[in-house]
Design a protein around this motif. Sequence first.
Motif, mmCIF file in Angstrom:
data_model
loop_
_atom_site.group_PDB
_atom_site.id
_atom_site.type_symbol
_atom_site.label_atom_id
_atom_site.label_comp_id
_atom_site.label_asym_id
_atom_site.label_seq_id
_atom_site.Cartn_x
_atom_site.Cartn_y
_atom_site.Cartn_z
ATOM 1 N N VAL A 266 0.835 -1.212 0.000
ATOM 2 C CA VAL A 266 0.000 0.000 0.000
ATOM 3 C C VAL A 266 0.865 1.256 0.000
ATOM 4 O O VAL A 266 0.507 2.267 -0.609
ATOM 5 N N LEU A 267 2.035 1.181 0.641
ATOM 6 C CA LEU A 267 2.921 2.359 0.611
ATOM 7 C C LEU A 267 3.543 2.544 -0.772
ATOM 8 O O LEU A 267 3.730 3.673 -1.231
ATOM 9 N N SER A 268 3.846 1.434 -1.456
ATOM 10 C CA SER A 268 4.342 1.547 -2.841
ATOM 11 C C SER A 268 3.301 2.218 -3.728
ATOM 12 O O SER A 268 3.633 3.002 -4.618
ATOM 13 N N TYR A 269 2.042 1.872 -3.462
ATOM 14 C CA TYR A 269 0.960 2.418 -4.285
ATOM 15 C C TYR A 269 0.954 3.946 -4.246
ATOM 16 O O TYR A 269 0.833 4.601 -5.273
ATOM 17 N N ILE A 270 1.087 4.510 -3.058
ATOM 18 C CA ILE A 270 1.046 5.981 -3.006
ATOM 19 C C ILE A 270 2.318 6.610 -3.558
ATOM 20 O O ILE A 270 2.271 7.707 -4.113
ATOM 21 N N GLU A 276 2.896 13.991 -6.281
ATOM 22 C CA GLU A 276 2.855 15.452 -6.063
ATOM 23 C C GLU A 276 2.358 15.808 -4.665
ATOM 24 O O GLU A 276 2.864 16.738 -4.029
ATOM 25 N N ASP A 277 1.349 15.054 -4.202
ATOM 26 C CA ASP A 277 0.861 15.301 -2.843
ATOM 27 C C ASP A 277 1.959 15.015 -1.815
ATOM 28 O O ASP A 277 2.145 15.761 -0.851
ATOM 29 N N LEU A 278 2.687 13.916 -2.030
ATOM 30 C CA LEU A 278 3.762 13.563 -1.100
ATOM 31 C C LEU A 278 4.872 14.611 -1.105
ATOM 32 O O LEU A 278 5.408 14.977 -0.058
ATOM 33 N N GLU A 279 5.198 15.092 -2.306
ATOM 34 C CA GLU A 279 6.259 16.108 -2.381
ATOM 35 C C GLU A 279 5.846 17.383 -1.652
ATOM 36 O O GLU A 279 6.649 18.013 -0.967
ATOM 37 N N PHE A 280 4.567 17.740 -1.803
ATOM 38 C CA PHE A 280 4.097 18.927 -1.087
ATOM 39 C C PHE A 280 4.195 18.730 0.424
ATOM 40 O O PHE A 280 4.689 19.593 1.157
ATOM 41 N N LEU A 281 3.726 17.577 0.893
ATOM 42 C CA LEU A 281 3.740 17.323 2.345
ATOM 43 C C LEU A 281 5.160 17.194 2.874
ATOM 44 O O LEU A 281 5.463 17.581 4.005
#
Lengths: 477, 477
Positions: A266-270, A276-281
Amino acid sequence: MTSNTIASLLSKENKLQDVEVKGWVRTFRANRFIALNDGSTINNIQCVVDFENTDEAVLKRITTGAAVSIKGSLTESQGKGQQVEIQVKSIEILGDSDPETFPIQPKKHSFEFLRENAHLRTRTSTFSAVMRLRSSLSFAIHKYFNENGFYYMHTPIITGSDAEGAGEMFRVSNLDAKNPPLDEDGNVNFKEDFFGKETNLTVSGQLEAETYAMSLGKVYTFGPTFRAENSNTSRHLAEFWMIEPEVAFMDLAGNMDLAEDFMKSVLSYILEHNREDLEFLESRLLDEEKTKPQAERSEMSLIEKIKFVVDNNFKRVSYTEAIDILRNCKPNKKKKFKYIIEEWGADLQSEHERYLVEKHFNCPVILFDYPANIKAFYMRLNEDGKTVRAMDILFPGIGEMVGGSQREERLDVLKAKMKALGIDEEELWWYLDLRKYGTAVHSGFGLGFERLVMFATGMGNIRDVIPFPRTPQNAEF
Amino acid sequence: MTSNTIASLLSKENKLQDVEVKGWVRTFRANRFIALNDGSTINNIQCVVDFENTDEAVLKRITTGAAVSIKGSLTESQGKGQQVEIQVKSIEILGDSDPETFPIQPKKHSFEFLRENAHLRTRTSTFSAVMRLRSSLSFAIHKYFNENGFYYMHTPIITGSDAEGAGEMFRVSNLDAKNPPLDEDGNVNFKEDFFGKETNLTVSGQLEAETYAMSLGKVYTFGPTFRAENSNTSRHLAEFWMIEPEVAFMDLAGNMDLAEDFMKSVLSYILEHNREDLEFLESRLLDEEKTKPQAERSEMSLIEKIKFVVDNNFKRVSYTEAIDILRNCKPNKKKKFKYIIEEWGADLQSEHERYLVEKHFNCPVILFDYPANIKAFYMRLNEDGKTVRAMDILFPGIGEMVGGSQREERLDVLKAKMKALGIDEEELWWYLDLRKYGTAVHSGFGLGFERLVMFATGMGNIRDVIPFPRTPQNAEF
């Protein structure tokens, strides 16, 4: 012409075309540049208004939070920061937003303030990213189980049983609250309640999931669970979502393999779908960390942390080994722990788990084979007679992410355990039936979904990873 | 050698190999033929025991319901009814099942009896098929929304608001049930309750879903909802699961398109993925219908019904047209209806809906533009001032499957409506905020998941399509 999502406009190859887009104004700069967002992506699209040929009254209504419909042509952008932009040909104000009163101003708000405005907080980049990730993780979970032959099952929310003992429960009733009917002994007569007995909100679907595992083979639940505990912490909710797989013919080793493979998947999936969401966070988190002293900053960035979990094996350590490590570690010897580890049998506190995970191993750790007397009645007793086939998975920065076990499949052992703990056999007659008719080794685990979302988003407070948090004194919205 | 699922053994191309399989005995015939099932498929695998070389004591323990582990070689079957079978080399009894007491005998049981043994009923072909279909439909729903740019959102289960008015609610509390604290006026002092106010179980996530639609664009919920109504019917549950999509910038026509496309997509999914389960349930239904008089039998088989929905357009009919049809139809003129339709404004009863769907149109029907005064406060008032942009989707044999509407986006109109109905503005301040800050046209609908499962499985009682049904006087398991 139907309207386009901003995500599709920003990703499209064919760029030079007339488009229509609807969304909410994030900012309006220099009477000319609208940053427009519609929730389909963290990115805004820049819409360039020809202010000289636009009605002054309309320009005034282009304010932060206003809903607008824009027609124009998608072109390559002259400015920095974006590949394409929209040259606005016409703009319609769908819904105004008074800049004097709209709570979400184009500035940094505290998370506390945004919690009080939880109905509007997904209009910020941070919370829209968090909730898109929450959604992606949910889908990844269903996808993983579906691809691996599991059936999704909905276990009951209202339960007549309180045997699981995972925590304090909420009572569900529609008796008169002030003057409930009483029985002959002067107690509340729950026989007159809706279900003909006292009922509560579930704390876990595990016991019911076991019934389906023992017929359908591999099942999982993904639903809300409840704890009526007065815990006002950044890691507890009164209402939260839990995932509970349960598998027939699987032992504790298989359970560990499943949990590890599942988490990595599930972590690979995100990583693949929410970059882009991860980079922002990640950048948000870096900014936040800059305010902390060097020693308290993370060694890894958000995406590095997620990749670390995906790419490395979880360390499997027995409770007995863990006690040896803890007994001999510096903080224990120097009495820095609040609870000093003296002997085998001690229940591990969060400080001990953190030491193991964050200092000693520095990776996700699966602790297993705990003392029987600190674990639940349904866990499989080992041949040593004193430990059970339990496992907890601990994550750096989060603590316990997963708790699971092989289940006690032997009727006589289970009955003896229940008797010792005063659990009524009659109440769990159906659970015992599973051991009477075709019993077999089986195992499962529970994963607190919000803990996973916290890990994946880097958010520090569990109230910020669920749409409308339920906590003591708070059931707003 | 790790053990195989029966589904994989029955589908494998490479057939001549040694295999290991674990499951539950469905039947044991002629001291030789085990029909083994592990839940991975509706089909059993035949395991042929060499009884002359098997311990008599072991043979006696091969009983219906027993869990066994079998090693043997997969071979082409000599007998009829299966392509392959397992020549048993060794068999281990994992868990016995006393044939005298095991409730699930190899014979037909009534559904009433199986409801009392809901923890074991998925060991029957019928209920394992139903629950596999329930799981597949769930996945198809998530897949559809994910592929169409929707975000999954978890709306709260415990709610402090009772404004939606969809039905009677269950109170959630952990005050002392017998002697609750009272306030100065002698009423129960809910300020001392866990959440500091009176709370209930949700009847719908719609209002909260609107907050996310108005920021993330397209969202949906899929979670449990509750009604404390004393309805002991085959179509009502106190606890059931609902799907509620909500979309910004979408009007009622778009809502109809979405609902129809969605229904067709999830039903197509099970036609593709659950063929064997559907065929089994279809033949079960045919057997059941043989006991009915000709006139009451369905014109179409289960799979034909599902295909009919997938392949045909839903008929879109305004309430006003429907009233015209009903006023002039035979049963109305001959006063066969319990409620005679005399004029525009009448609320449609189930008998009217059934006439329209099953007699007049004979296909799924979308009724829309209902009189405002028989629908909820949040529905968009039409320009005629007397109808609202509501829609109901009616299915043959099921009745209302979907209820939805375009939402009232105009603050003044919504406030006036709430005032007229006595709904407190302060309680829904956050809902009104959506109309104050960037309001826009938006729409959504609710689908009762169990109704969909009933349609897809042909089961006639809603208690048979959810694992552990909650109904008046019943919260067992």
